[in-house]
Every structure is written in C-alpha cells, then in structure tokens.
Design an enzyme around this catalytic site. Structure first.
Site, short mmCIF file in Angstrom:
data_model
loop_
_atom_site.label_atom_id
_atom_site.label_comp_id
_atom_site.label_asym_id
_atom_site.label_seq_id
_atom_site.Cartn_x
_atom_site.Cartn_y
_atom_site.Cartn_z
N ASP A 97 -20.96 -32.54 -0.48
CA ASP A 97 -19.63 -31.94 -0.50
C ASP A 97 -19.55 -30.81 0.53
O ASP A 97 -20.57 -30.23 0.92
CB ASP A 97 -19.34 -31.34 -1.89
CG ASP A 97 -18.79 -32.37 -2.85
OD1 ASP A 97 -18.40 -33.45 -2.39
OD2 ASP A 97 -18.76 -32.09 -4.05
N LYS A 142 -15.66 -37.25 4.77
CA LYS A 142 -15.40 -38.14 5.90
C LYS A 142 -15.71 -39.60 5.58
O LYS A 142 -15.76 -40.44 6.47
CB LYS A 142 -16.22 -37.69 7.11
CG LYS A 142 -15.80 -36.31 7.62
CD LYS A 142 -16.59 -35.89 8.84
CE LYS A 142 -16.13 -34.52 9.33
NZ LYS A 142 -16.89 -34.06 10.52
#
Length: 407
Positions: A199, A221
């Site tokens: 994260d 992403k």
C-alpha cells in the site's frame, strides 16, 4: 582438565528429552537455566535445601522434581547431564569429581575450568537455535547471540530456507510509517517474500532493503480492468500465491483497522489459499503518541473512540453515529478525515460538542515529515485549509490534546 584448557570446546546439541538431568543448587543460576532444560523435555531433578521462588514454583507445578537437601555422593547416578551451582565449593568439587567418574557431562557455575561442559549463550528464532561460545567471555557470547537472533527476527540477517516452503499469503500490518515500527514477525516475513504487494501508506523504506529478486507491486497501480480496486488486489494475491510464490500484502497500520484485511482474507479463504495475519501498530494510537498526545489520561479521558472520516457525516454511506460521538466526553480519533474535517467538526458542534474543544491534526506521523497542527473544533476546517494539511493525517479531538509533559 588443565592439559586440555588450550583447546576449543566442541559444540554439540544435546537431546535431553526424557533423560535425567541433575541440578545442584536452586539459586540464580538454576533460575536462569531450568526453563531451557524443561523446554528441552529433560527429566530434571533439583537437589537443594532451598530455592528461588520461581524455581520453587516450577517444582510446585510439576515441571521439575525437587529434593530439599544438600548434595550427597551418588546423586549423579543415571544422569546424562549435570548443572552444579551450589554455594558450597567442597560440594561442587565432589559433585564435579563424581560426574567425571560416571562420565556425566557437567557444567560448573563456580569454576568453568573444572567443568567438562560449558553452557553457550543461546537464543531461538523461528525454529533456529543460536548457540555462541567465546571461551571465557560470557558477555561477548551474549552480545554475539543477541545480534544474530535480532538479525534473524527482523530480517536484516539473510538466512533463506533451502527446503520447500509453504506458499501462501501473509497480511502484514506495517505500522504507521516509521520502518522501525513494523513488528519483528512482519519484518521477517517481508525478508522471506517472493512477492510484495504494498500500500502507499505502508513503511516504504523497507522495500529498498529487499533483495533484487523480490517482485514489488504497488497496489495503487494494479490494472483494474473490469474489476474494482479491491477485487483486483484480491486477484493479484491469489494469482501469485497459486504460482507457488510466498506473498506479503504489506499494509499501513493494522490490517483490520480500516485496512480491508478481512475482505482479502475472505477472498483468499474462498480460493483455498493459506493466509497468515500479522497485526500491526495502528496509527490511531501510535501517531498521537508520536506527537506527544496520550489518547487517554487519568482525570482527563477514560475512553477513546476511533472512527473513519473518509465519507462526510451527511453522506448516505456513513454508518457513524456522529450525534452519539458528540455526547461522549472522551477522546475522538478520526482517520482519513482531512477532506471532511470541516463537515465533521460542524456536525459534532451541532450535536453538542464544544466549539472550544482542543484538536490536533498530525500529518505523516512517525515519519521524518511529521508535523502537528493545533486548532479547536470550531476552527478545524479553516486551519486544515490554511495550513495545507494533506493526507495521511490523524485528527485527535479532546482535552488530551492540551495535556503536556510538564503538566
């Protein structure tokens, strides 16, 4: 023994399970050594007129047998190992000679040179026993032992498994941001990972320490395609685990405190993927602490409540009872509430919380970029905007904000 004193000791691991071990003396040496002997499964006989309370407790619970008397010739019969630690030099010498005659390996606390065995400085980490001998320098032995064990525990000492490892996923709480605040177990699992899905709020500095072969994936992403963000993360965890990889899901704070850890665990369970959950230090407590704010304090706050502020109080998705929170007299900690700070403050005031209630906003707590901005409930929204406060930040509301070390 003098003619052999110049030779190094031969290290060996004794398997004492079910075998008789005689301990002479119930003082400090016995207090330190007995737990390891019991853990090894030894059949321990303690011979001593008296004993330390903790040693006596071991006898009371049946972990060891205790004969309340002094040493007598013949006490080492049928023993595999002896620990001699009485305060009587003559008894120690006699017992040591009996051990020599009976071929019993013997440790002496009062005269290491007269012993046939030395006790190493030992420690354990995840099934590995570390034993260190440095001759006549026990403090150095302990220091070397501590350095090795600490390195194994926190992952800074590389010790890869060369036998087959169980694959799966570990949901690791990385803590509030400072890499030193991840748990020992979390850091070790991170060091052993093949894939790390991280994260943005996890301890990013730890990622730089990973070996080159470790694949690091930024959770923000991951291509979502037809999936929602969380579903895509779940699928990535399952995909890499099914490929036989050891996967760490590195999350900020604690996996179960607004971290969607249970959603990921449920997805893994449904897919038949084994999962380990490693709790982490939650920013709800640690960040205020790092900024000098106790969430509770005697005579000031006997309770604290942690809520998420990621949706505004008037949002239909909100499940927080803000009117009830306004009536509480304790500390209110709001996570993910920077964007809605003004609306949260206005709602609390509207339901009775005083506009002059002290508030602190701590941005990027525990990191080098940490800063604290103070306000009142009435000025919170304006102060956040004027000071340019950005997430991640923890909002602390209550009288504890005004508590200082000199108070």
């Amino acid at each position: 023994m003098a003619e052999h004193a110049e030779h190094a000791a031969y290290p060996v691991g004794l398997r004492l399970s079910g075998r008789r071990v005689v301990v002479l003396g119930g003082g400090q040496v016995a207090q330190r050594r007995l737990p390891s002997l019991v853990a090894a499964g030894a059949d321990v006989l303690l011979i001593s007129p008296s004993a330390k309370p903790s040693v006596e407790a071991m006898a009371d619970t049946g972990e060891i047998r205790w004969e309340r008397r002094r040493y007598a010739s013949g006490d080492l019969a049928d023993a595999w190992y002896a620990l001699i630690s009485t305060d009587d030099p003559e008894a120690n010498a006699a017992a040591s000679q009996e051990a020599e005659d009976r071929r019993v390996w013997c440790v002496r606390s009062d005269d290491a040179e007269a012993a046939t065995a030395w006790t190493p400085a030992t420690g354990r980490s995840e099934g590995v026993t570390v034993a260190v001998l440095t001759g006549r320098d026990p403090r150095r032995s302990a220091a070397v032992r501590d350095a090795i064990v600490e390195g194994l525990r926190d992952g800074t000492l590389a010790a890869p498994h060369h036998r087959a490892r169980a694959t799966g996923v570990a949901l690791v709480g990385g803590g509030p941001g400072d890499p030193d605040l991840i748990t020992v177990r979390g850091r070790r699992l991170l060091a052993e990972a093949d894939v790390v899905i991280a994260d943005r709020l996890g301890p990013r500095d730890l990622l730089a320490e990973l070996p080159p072969h470790v694949e690091v994936i930024d959770a923000a992403k991951i291509p979502y395609g037809r999936f929602m963000a969380q579903e895509a993360i779940n699928n990535a965890l399952i995909e890499h685990a099914r490929a036989g990889k050891s996967v760490v899901r590195l999350k900020g704070g604690d996996p179960y405190v607004f971290g969607r850890g249970m959603e990921e665990l449920q997805a893994l369970a449904e897919a038949g993927i084994p999962c380990t959950v490693v709790p982490g230090i939650s920013s709800s407590i640690s960040v205020p602490s790092a900024a000098g704010i106790p969430v509770t304090h005697r005579g000031v706050a006997q309770e604290f409540t942690v809520v998420s502020g990621h949706v505004a109080p008037d949002d239909e998705r909100s499940t927080v009872d803000w009117s009830a929170l306004a009536r509480l007299r304790g500390t209110l900690v709001v996570l993910m509430g920077v964007e809605n700070s003004g609306a949260i403050a206005a709602t609390l005031i509207a339901h009775g919380r005083g506009a002059d209630t002290p508030v602190a906003v701590v941005q990027e707590g525990t990191t080098a970029a940490q800063r604290r901005v103070d306000a009142t409930l009435g000025t919170l929204g304006e102060t956040v905007r004027a000071e340019g406060v950005r997430p991640p930040a923890v909002i602390v509301i209550g009288e504890v904000v005004a508590v200082h070390p000199t108070a």
